[in-house]
Design an enzyme around this catalytic site. Structure first.
Site, PDB file in Angstrom:
ATOM      1  N   GLU A  53       0.843  -1.197   0.000  1.00  0.00           N
ATOM      2  CA  GLU A  53       0.000   0.000   0.000  1.00  0.00           C
ATOM      3  C   GLU A  53       0.886   1.259   0.000  1.00  0.00           C
ATOM      4  O   GLU A  53       0.666   2.194  -0.768  1.00  0.00           O
ATOM      5  CB  GLU A  53      -0.885  -0.035   1.245  1.00  0.00           C
ATOM      6  CG  GLU A  53      -2.102   0.839   1.171  1.00  0.00           C
ATOM      7  CD  GLU A  53      -2.992   0.670   2.399  1.00  0.00           C
ATOM      8  OE1 GLU A  53      -2.950  -0.389   3.057  1.00  0.00           O
ATOM      9  OE2 GLU A  53      -3.715   1.623   2.704  1.00  0.00           O
ATOM     10  N   SER A 104      -5.622   1.235   9.104  1.00  0.00           N
ATOM     11  CA  SER A 104      -4.163   1.152   9.199  1.00  0.00           C
ATOM     12  C   SER A 104      -3.529   2.474   8.796  1.00  0.00           C
ATOM     13  O   SER A 104      -4.176   3.346   8.201  1.00  0.00           O
ATOM     14  CB  SER A 104      -3.624   0.022   8.317  1.00  0.00           C
ATOM     15  OG  SER A 104      -3.770   0.345   6.964  1.00  0.00           O
ATOM     16  N   THR A 105      -2.248   2.599   9.151  1.00  0.00           N
ATOM     17  CA  THR A 105      -1.519   3.808   8.774  1.00  0.00           C
ATOM     18  C   THR A 105      -0.177   3.391   8.193  1.00  0.00           C
ATOM     19  O   THR A 105       0.409   2.393   8.614  1.00  0.00           O
ATOM     20  CB  THR A 105      -1.360   4.758   9.988  1.00  0.00           C
ATOM     21  OG1 THR A 105      -0.730   5.951   9.557  1.00  0.00           O
ATOM     22  CG2 THR A 105      -0.538   4.156  11.118  1.00  0.00           C
ATOM     23  N   GLN A 106       0.289   4.141   7.212  1.00  0.00           N
ATOM     24  CA  GLN A 106       1.537   3.787   6.528  1.00  0.00           C
ATOM     25  C   GLN A 106       2.533   4.928   6.559  1.00  0.00           C
ATOM     26  O   GLN A 106       2.136   6.093   6.450  1.00  0.00           O
ATOM     27  CB  GLN A 106       1.282   3.468   5.050  1.00  0.00           C
ATOM     28  CG  GLN A 106       0.650   2.143   4.765  1.00  0.00           C
ATOM     29  CD  GLN A 106      -0.826   2.123   5.079  1.00  0.00           C
ATOM     30  OE1 GLN A 106      -1.295   1.310   5.863  1.00  0.00           O
ATOM     31  NE2 GLN A 106      -1.578   3.033   4.507  1.00  0.00           N
TER      32      GLN A 106
HETATM   33  O1  LIG Z   1      -8.741   8.399  -3.023  1.00  0.00           O
HETATM   34  C1  LIG Z   1      -8.724   9.038  -1.983  1.00  0.00           C
HETATM   35  N1  LIG Z   1      -8.521  10.363  -1.993  1.00  0.00           N
HETATM   36  C2  LIG Z   1      -8.491  11.106  -0.866  1.00  0.00           C
HETATM   37  N2  LIG Z   1      -8.654  10.601   0.344  1.00  0.00           N
HETATM   38  C3  LIG Z   1      -8.866   9.289   0.434  1.00  0.00           C
HETATM   39  C4  LIG Z   1      -8.902   8.455  -0.687  1.00  0.00           C
HETATM   40  N3  LIG Z   1      -9.107   7.230  -0.280  1.00  0.00           N
HETATM   41  C5  LIG Z   1      -9.191   7.283   1.057  1.00  0.00           C
HETATM   42  N4  LIG Z   1      -9.060   8.518   1.490  1.00  0.00           N
HETATM   43  C6  LIG Z   1      -9.100   8.975   2.882  1.00  0.00           C
HETATM   44  O2  LIG Z   1      -8.667   7.883   3.695  1.00  0.00           O
HETATM   45  C7  LIG Z   1      -9.368   7.903   4.921  1.00  0.00           C
HETATM   46  C8  LIG Z   1     -10.096   6.612   5.089  1.00  0.00           C
HETATM   47  O3  LIG Z   1      -9.225   5.550   4.992  1.00  0.00           O
HETATM   48  P1  LIG Z   1      -9.669   4.150   4.378  1.00  0.00           P
HETATM   49  O4  LIG Z   1     -11.133   3.980   4.430  1.00  0.00           O
HETATM   50  O5  LIG Z   1      -9.042   4.037   3.040  1.00  0.00           O
HETATM   51  O6  LIG Z   1      -9.031   3.167   5.417  1.00  0.00           O
HETATM   52  P2  LIG Z   1      -7.834   2.126   5.250  1.00  0.00           P
HETATM   53  O7  LIG Z   1      -6.857   2.759   4.323  1.00  0.00           O
HETATM   54  O8  LIG Z   1      -7.279   1.974   6.631  1.00  0.00           O
HETATM   55  O9  LIG Z   1      -8.450   0.894   4.716  1.00  0.00           O
HETATM   56  C9  LIG Z   1     -10.314   9.077   4.850  1.00  0.00           C
HETATM   57  O10 LIG Z   1      -9.666  10.177   5.423  1.00  0.00           O
HETATM   58  C10 LIG Z   1     -10.476   9.301   3.371  1.00  0.00           C
HETATM   59  O11 LIG Z   1     -10.810  10.642   3.099  1.00  0.00           O
HETATM   60 CA   LIG Z   2      -6.843   3.908   2.395  1.00  0.00          CA
END
Ligand SMILES: O=c1[nH]cnc2c1ncn2[C@@H]1O[C@H](COP(=O)(O)OP(=O)(O)O)[C@@H](O)[C@H]1O
Ligand SMILES: [Ca+2]
Length: 478
Positions: free
Chosen positions: A224, A253-255
Site C-alpha cells: 500500500e 491502518s496507517t503507513q
Molecule cells: O482516493 C482518496 N482520496 C483522498 N482521500 C482518500 C482516498 N481514499 C481514502 N481517502 C481517505 O482515507 C481515509 C479513510 O481511509 P480508508 O477507508 O481508506 O481506510 P484504510 O486505508 O485503513 O483501509 C479518509 O480520510 C479518506 O478521506
Molecule cells: Ca486507504
C-alpha cells in the site's frame, strides 16, 4: 511472416515467375494471335499480383523492422489483453488505438469503497501519461457487509456504471478492472473476507471489462505504501515533484513510506518493511511500514478501551477522558455499535487524553531516525482532521508542523471542557495524530505538506497500483 511471404513469391508457378522476370520487354509486339492473347492476359494478372506482392513485402518488412528494432513500447493494457486472448480482431483495434487506454481500480478501504478510472495517453516509444481521472466514493466500506455478502454487490455495481459511462464502449474489453482491499478486510476473519472478495469477483467477471484471475485481492500494508509512492511518479508533470516521504492515515491502518538517504535506515529497518520497485529504469529502495490497527477509527476504539470485532456486554459502556465531559452517545465501528461516554467534568482534557493515547501507542511504532531530515506529504485522515480543525483549507490543503497539530489539540480539548462542539472526537483525533507523528520520529518542528489532489488526481495508492498492474500485463506479453 516476412519470410513466408518471400517463400510464397518463389512458390509461384514457373510460368508466372518467368512473366514477372521479363515483364518490361513484353509490351511492344505487333498484332497478337489467340495463344499470344491468352499469354498476355496471364501476364497482366501476374503483373498485378507481382506488384501487390512487392508492396505487401515492403509493408510487412517495415513493420517487422520497426517492431524488432524500436524500443518496446509500454503496452497499453489493451494490447496486453488482446495478446493474451489471442484475439486478432482486438489486436487490430488496439494497434490503431494504442495511444489512449484506461485502467479501473477499486479501493476497498475500511471506511468506504472508491472507484478510480484512469485515462492514459501514450506517444510511440514514450512512457504513458495520466491525462484524466474520474473518482467516486461510497460509504460504508466492503467490510461492513461481512455478514450480508449479497448486499455488498450493490455499491460495486453502482460504481461500475460510472466506469461504463466514462470508458468508451469499444475499449471496455481491453480495460483492466481490479479491486484491492486494505485494512477493513485485513481485520476481518479470513473466511469472511474471502466471501466478500468472491462476490466482487463474480460481479467483475459478469462485467464487460477485462478481468484476470487476480482481479480482486487484499493488498498488504507495505504494498500500500509502495503503490502510494509509485503513484507520485505517475501524476502529470511528475519529474519535478518526486516526493521523499509519504504518510497515510486510513481508518484501519496507517503507513509511512520514504526513500531513505542514509544506508543505515534500510540496514536497521525491521525485516519485511523494505521494498524496492523499478520506475523509469531506476530501482527505488523504500522503507515502508504499515501499522494495522493504528488507522484513525481503529485507534479510536483502542483509545476508548474496546477490542476490534468484539461487541460490548449488556449494560457496558466505554468511558474516555478524550471525549467531552458528560457526553454520552453511541458510536459505530466495523458494524458494531458501542456505547460511549465522556468522563466527569473537572479533569483537564488534553492532559488526561494524552496520557491515554501515549499508553495506547506505547512500543507499537518503529521509530526511523532519518525521517526528521526528510520532506513528507501527509494524506487521508491527517488531511481531514487538519481541515476539520481549521488548520488548512478544505479544498486547497496547505502546510503544517507537528506543533500545529499539538496546539490545535490543546485548543480543541480545552474548548470541549466547556462545550462538546460539532465533533466529539476531534480532541481525541488531534491528540492521537500529535502523538503518532512523534512516535514515528518526527520532532514538533517538522513540517508537512497536505494535499488531497495533485494535478486533479486523488492522492492515493490507486494510481501507482494501476500503473503497476498494467505494467505487469505488459511484462506477461513479452
Ligand atoms: O482516493 C482518496 N482520496 C483522498 N482521500 C482518500 C482516498 N481514499 C481514502 N481517502 C481517505 O482515507 C481515509 C479513510 O481511509 P480508508 O477507508 O481508506 O481506510 P484504510 O486505508 O485503513 O483501509 C479518509 O480520510 C479518506 O478521506
Ligand atoms: Ca486507504
Amino acid at each position: 511472416m516476412f519470410i513466408s511471404l518471400l517463400i510464397s513469391i518463389f512458390m509461384l508457378p514457373p510460368q508466372e515467375r518467368m512473366v514477372t522476370q521479363h515483364l518490361s520487354g513484353m509490351f511492344d509486339h505487333g498484332p497478337l494471335d489467340q495463344g499470344q492473347m491468352q499469354l498476355q492476359r496471364t501476364m497482366k494478372i501476374s503483373k498485378r499480383f507481382f506488384a501487390f506482392g512487392i508492396l505487401t513485402c515492403i509493408a510487412v518488412y517495415v513493420a517487422y523492422v520497426k517492431w524488432h528494432l524500436g524500443s518496446k513500447p509500454f503496452v497499453g493494457a489493451t494490447e496486453g489483453v488482446a495478446e493474451s486472448r489471442g484475439d486478432k480482431l482486438s489486436h487490430q483495434a488496439v494497434s490503431t488505438d494504442l495511444s489512449v487506454f484506461y485502467g479501473i481500480m477499486f479501493d476497498a478501504g475500511s471506511t468506504g469503497t472508491r472507484i478510480h478510472i484512469f485515462k492514459f495517453a501514450q506517444q510511440p516509444r514514450e512512457t504513458p501519461r495520466l491525462t484524466h481521472e474520474t473518482f467516486k466514493a461510497l460509504k460504508p466500506g466492503l467490510s461492513a457487509y461481512a455478514d450480508d455478502v449479497e448486499k455488498s454487490g450493490q455499491g460495486i455495481k453502482e460504481l461500475l456504471e460510472v466506469a461504463k459511462k466514462e470508458v468508451p464502449m469499444e475499449l471496455w474489453k481491453f480495460t483492466p478492472l481490479v479491486l484491492k482491499a486494505t485494512a477493513g478486510l485485513r481485520l476481518l476473519p479470513g473466511e469472511k473476507a474471502q466471501k466478500l472478495l468472491e462476490k466482487v469477483k463474480e460481479i467483475f467477471q459478469a462485467s464487460p471489462f477485462f478481468v484476470r484471475d487476480n482481479c480482486v485481492s487484499i493488498m498488504n500494508g507495505t504494498d500500500e505504501g509502495e503503490q502510494l509512492y509509485r503513484g507520485s511518479f505517475c501524476t502529470p508533470g511528475n519529474s519535478s515533484r518526486r516526493s521523499v516521504g509519504m504518510l497515510d492515515l486510513g481508518g484501519g491502518s496507517t503507513q509511512i513510506t520514504f526513500l531513505p538517504r542514509a544506508k543505515a535506515t534500510l540496514q536497521t529497518s525491521p525485516s519485511g518493511h523494505t521494498t524496492s520497485f523499478q520506475m523509469f529504469n531506476h530501482t527505488y529502495k523504500l522503507y515502508s511500514y504499515s501499522y494495522l490497527g493504528l488507522g484513525l477509527m481503529s485507534a479510536r476504539l483502542a483509545i476508548l478501551g474496546g477490542v476490534e470485532g468484539k461487541p460490548l456486554g449488556e449494560g457496558e459502556e466505554l468511558i474516555s477522558p478524550c471525549l467531552p465531559p458528560g457526553f454520552k452517545s453511541e458510536w459505530q465501528h466495523a458494524e458494531i455499535v458501542y456505547k460511549i461516554k465522556g468522563q466527569k467534568a473537572g479533569e483537564p482534557l488534553y492532559e488526561s487524553c494524552s496520557n491515554k493515547v501515549a499508553k495506547m501507542l506505547y512500543k507499537k511504532v518503529h521509530r526511523a531516525g532519518e525521517v526528521k531530515d526528510l520532506d513528507f506529504y501527509i494524506f487521508s485522515y491527517y488531511y481531514d482532521c487538519a481541515a476539520e480543525a481549521g488548520l488548512i483549507d478544505k479544498e486547497k490543503g496547505g502546510s503544517l508542523t507537528v506543533g500545529d497539530f499539538e496546539i490545535a489539540a490543546k485548543y480543541v480539548c480545552k474548548t470541549m471542557e466547556i462545550s462538546p462542539g460539532n465533533n466529539p472526537f476531534l480532541c481525541m483525533d488531534l491528540t492521537y495524530i500529535t502523538f503518532l507523528l512523534q512516535e514515528l520520529g518526527f520532532p514538533k518542528s517538522q513540517g508537512f505538506k497536505l494535499a488531497r489532489k495533485i494535478d486533479n488526481v486523488e492522492t492515493s495508492w490507486a494510481l501507482g497500483a494501476t500503473f503497476h498492474y498494467i505494467d505487469s500485463l505488459n511484462r506477461l506479453q513479452y
